[in-house]
Design a protein around this motif. Sequence first.
Motif, PDB file in Angstrom:
ATOM      1  N   HIS A 268       0.815  -1.197   0.247  1.00 54.24           N
ATOM      2  CA  HIS A 268       0.165   0.051  -0.068  1.00 54.24           C
ATOM      3  C   HIS A 268       0.855   1.291  -0.129  1.00 54.24           C
ATOM      4  CE1 HIS A 268      -3.483   2.507   0.519  1.00 54.24           C
ATOM      5  NE2 HIS A 268      -3.692   2.063   1.962  1.00 54.24           N
ATOM      6  N   LEU A 302       6.699  -6.461  -9.761  1.00 56.34           N
ATOM      7  CA  LEU A 302       7.315  -5.229 -10.394  1.00 56.34           C
ATOM      8  C   LEU A 302       6.707  -4.126  -9.572  1.00 56.34           C
ATOM      9  CD1 LEU A 302       8.925  -3.680 -12.476  1.00 56.34           C
ATOM     10  CD2 LEU A 302       7.116  -3.719 -13.917  1.00 56.34           C
ATOM     11  N   GLY A 304       5.003  -0.764  -7.891  1.00 60.95           N
ATOM     12  CA  GLY A 304       4.596   0.492  -8.826  1.00 60.95           C
ATOM     13  C   GLY A 304       3.963   0.094  -9.844  1.00 60.95           C
ATOM     14  N   ARG A 308      -5.616  -2.732  -7.652  1.00 60.95           N
ATOM     15  CA  ARG A 308      -6.983  -3.567  -7.520  1.00 60.95           C
ATOM     16  C   ARG A 308      -7.968  -3.015  -8.431  1.00 60.95           C
ATOM     17  NH1 ARG A 308      -8.660  -6.619  -3.385  1.00 60.95           N
ATOM     18  NH2 ARG A 308      -6.741  -7.587  -3.651  1.00 60.95           N
TER      19      ARG A 308
HETATM   20  N1  CMC Z   1       4.353  -7.333 -10.661  1.00 60.65           N
HETATM   21  C1  CMC Z   1       4.004  -8.466 -11.278  1.00 60.65           C
HETATM   22  N2  CMC Z   1       3.045  -9.178 -11.326  1.00 60.65           N
HETATM   23  C2  CMC Z   1       1.938  -8.696 -10.820  1.00 60.65           C
HETATM   24  C3  CMC Z   1       2.134  -7.380 -10.346  1.00 60.65           C
HETATM   25  C4  CMC Z   1       3.318  -6.640 -10.164  1.00 60.65           C
HETATM   26  N3  CMC Z   1       3.374  -5.447  -9.600  1.00 60.65           N
HETATM   27  N4  CMC Z   1       0.896  -7.249  -9.684  1.00 60.65           N
HETATM   28  C5  CMC Z   1       0.037  -8.261  -9.835  1.00 60.65           C
HETATM   29  N5  CMC Z   1       0.689  -9.147 -10.675  1.00 60.65           N
HETATM   30  C6  CMC Z   1       0.051 -10.356 -10.986  1.00 60.65           C
HETATM   31  C7  CMC Z   1      -0.141 -11.335  -9.809  1.00 60.65           C
HETATM   32  O1  CMC Z   1       1.022 -12.045  -9.835  1.00 60.65           O
HETATM   33  C8  CMC Z   1      -1.359 -11.836 -10.673  1.00 60.65           C
HETATM   34  O2  CMC Z   1      -0.826 -12.953 -11.638  1.00 60.65           O
HETATM   35  P1  CMC Z   1      -1.332 -14.603 -11.676  1.00 60.65           P
HETATM   36  O3  CMC Z   1      -2.929 -14.135 -12.417  1.00 60.65           O
HETATM   37  O4  CMC Z   1      -0.807 -15.080 -12.841  1.00 60.65           O
HETATM   38  O5  CMC Z   1      -1.541 -15.094 -10.597  1.00 60.65           O
HETATM   39  C9  CMC Z   1      -1.947 -11.058 -11.289  1.00 60.65           C
HETATM   40  O6  CMC Z   1      -1.002  -9.920 -11.820  1.00 60.65           O
HETATM   41  C10 CMC Z   1      -3.131 -10.356 -10.678  1.00 60.65           C
HETATM   42  O7  CMC Z   1      -2.584  -9.921  -9.557  1.00 60.65           O
HETATM   43  P2  CMC Z   1      -3.304  -9.961  -7.931  1.00 60.65           P
HETATM   44  O8  CMC Z   1      -2.398  -9.934  -6.900  1.00 60.65           O
HETATM   45  O9  CMC Z   1      -4.650 -10.661  -8.094  1.00 60.65           O
HETATM   46  O10 CMC Z   1      -3.938  -8.259  -8.041  1.00 60.65           O
HETATM   47  P3  CMC Z   1      -4.380  -7.531  -6.620  1.00 60.65           P
HETATM   48  O11 CMC Z   1      -5.433  -6.610  -7.265  1.00 60.65           O
HETATM   49  O12 CMC Z   1      -4.842  -8.331  -5.616  1.00 60.65           O
HETATM   50  O13 CMC Z   1      -3.066  -6.703  -6.317  1.00 60.65           O
HETATM   51  C11 CMC Z   1      -1.947  -4.798  -6.086  1.00 60.65           C
HETATM   52  C12 CMC Z   1      -3.054  -5.207  -6.412  1.00 60.65           C
HETATM   53  C13 CMC Z   1      -1.396  -3.482  -6.268  1.00 60.65           C
HETATM   54  C14 CMC Z   1      -1.522  -5.276  -4.294  1.00 60.65           C
HETATM   55  C15 CMC Z   1      -0.383  -5.590  -6.927  1.00 60.65           C
HETATM   56  O14 CMC Z   1      -0.480  -5.314  -8.221  1.00 60.65           O
HETATM   57  C16 CMC Z   1       0.872  -5.427  -6.169  1.00 60.65           C
HETATM   58  O15 CMC Z   1       1.236  -5.907  -5.294  1.00 60.65           O
HETATM   59  N6  CMC Z   1       1.522  -4.377  -6.890  1.00 60.65           N
HETATM   60  C17 CMC Z   1       2.752  -3.855  -6.538  1.00 60.65           C
HETATM   61  C18 CMC Z   1       2.949  -3.201  -5.332  1.00 60.65           C
HETATM   62  C19 CMC Z   1       2.376  -1.657  -5.718  1.00 60.65           C
HETATM   63  O16 CMC Z   1       2.750  -0.979  -6.572  1.00 60.65           O
HETATM   64  N7  CMC Z   1       1.416  -1.243  -4.799  1.00 60.65           N
HETATM   65  C20 CMC Z   1       0.730  -0.042  -4.918  1.00 60.65           C
HETATM   66  C21 CMC Z   1      -0.465   0.135  -5.274  1.00 60.65           C
HETATM   67  S1  CMC Z   1      -1.111   1.978  -5.840  1.00 60.65           S
HETATM   68  C22 CMC Z   1      -1.075   2.759  -4.070  1.00 60.65           C
HETATM   69  C23 CMC Z   1      -2.321   2.292  -3.273  1.00 60.65           C
HETATM   70  O17 CMC Z   1      -3.392   2.592  -3.413  1.00 60.65           O
HETATM   71  O18 CMC Z   1      -1.893   1.879  -2.252  1.00 60.65           O
END
Ligand code: CMC
Length: 433
Positions: A268, A302, A304, A308
């Motif tokens: 986050h 990766l 950044g 969601r």
């Molecule tokens: N790099 C590589 N793969 C990713 C990433 C990433 N940053 N984010 C998601 N994926 C993949 C994930 O492994 C999954 O792949 P598969 O379908 O093969 O299992 C797919 O994409 C869907 O991901 P998810 O984990 O189900 O997505 P989510 O909605 O639960 O997570 C997130 C959202 C922001 C937590 C996640 O994208 C992440 O961890 N990003 C990196 C951390 C980040 O930049 N966070 C800041 C968010 S913006 C600021 C805020 O609002 O807090």
Amino acid sequence: MGNETLTITDNRTGKTYEVPVQNGTIKALDLRQIKIGPDDFGLMTYDPAFMNTASCKSKITFIDGDKGILRYRGYPIEQLAERSTYLETAFLLINGELPTRAELEDWTYQVNHHTIIHENIKKFMDGFHYDANPMGMLVGTVGALSTFYKEAKNIHDPENRQKQIYRLIGKMITLAGFAYRHSRGLPFAYPDNELSYAGNFLNMLFRMTEPKYKPHPVLEKALDVLFILHADHEQNCSTNAMRSVGSSHVDPFSAVAGAAAALYGPLHGGANAEVLYMLDLIGTMNNIPDFIKSVKEGKGKLMGFGHRVYKNYDPRAKIIKHLADQVFEVTGRNPKLDMALELERIALSDEYFIKRKLYPNVDFYSGLIYQAMGFPIDMFPVLFAIGRTSGWIAQWQEMLMDGEQKIARPRQIYLGYDKRDYQTLDQRSATAA
Ligand code: CMC
């Protein structure tokens, strides 16, 4: 519109139910009537991480993740970033409308005149270890404010609530500034209320021996815009924490401490710092392809990238990229920018990221700006928290005014042991042997 209902047939019993559909949702409690017998508790939904559950009705922030739209109280984020200020936007979020001139003057005066913190807070700031993380210090000290303002627990008194709101917005920058100065071994710098909100914060961080600190206008404006971009984002993890903790009717300082703790996490508010650690880890442009390969093999994320809600682009990232150019003209180009641009270029043309709709989010470039402005990496989540405080407060007040809200208390699916009898230590040792 036709019949706004949903017909459900329970194949376990053959019974059919009709439940109302309102605002594209059904009430989870309407499912409780669906039972297989008199002893059955009734049907529930299972939704870990609230992937498809609305926990409240809100009039504060609108996001269309597919179209990349973000609006506060109806105003597009692009217009607010270009034409508003953080304090004006905070007023908008909390009160629902942009202020009149007189309202803005009063609001600014009140926030500015609540920036001073009790001298005792300095003492426990000093008690933190020399290398304490400033976000940890912020979480601890903002919660501790409740012990100084005992009347803050009277959350149903609007006048009292308003006073705590001035205090929270005003003191957040002072706590953040003091946390930074402590971690650098520098004397605390006191607020200068003649400066703008962002300028005053910069003063408390960077003022040295000069009698009056003068923030650089481009950096002051950039920081103000970054606060606006981070001010609210509907039901994100920390806002959900704010509403959930606040639903117990605790004072707002304790609720903000809970929200800030949620923001501390690397998924986050900690993500902007993680981006910089990631760029350090990659080291040089040559290592980028190998790094992307390891991400695709599931050996890390990766940072950044991804969101969601946003599955097209994050409108805040677009504004920040433009802001970065203005900041780098003053500070000089952050040498990591080229690596970030190359990562973005590769990721946006790579099947893995395209398929999963992974785009740069707000944190991908904000860290580069913060670093160029002289902020150490461990201050990045603190900057996020300052901006988000107005959103937390707006959502907390909305929750308190909402007659449909109660203390947050999800259900669970219990999959543990059935009843079993306690065994003495001797019996357990005998069984284990
Ligand atoms: N790099 C590589 N793969 C990713 C990433 C990433 N940053 N984010 C998601 N994926 C993949 C994930 O492994 C999954 O792949 P598969 O379908 O093969 O299992 C797919 O994409 C869907 O991901 P998810 O984990 O189900 O997505 P989510 O909605 O639960 O997570 C997130 C959202 C922001 C937590 C996640 O994208 C992440 O961890 N990003 C990196 C951390 C980040 O930049 N966070 C800041 C968010 S913006 C600021 C805020 O609002 O807090």
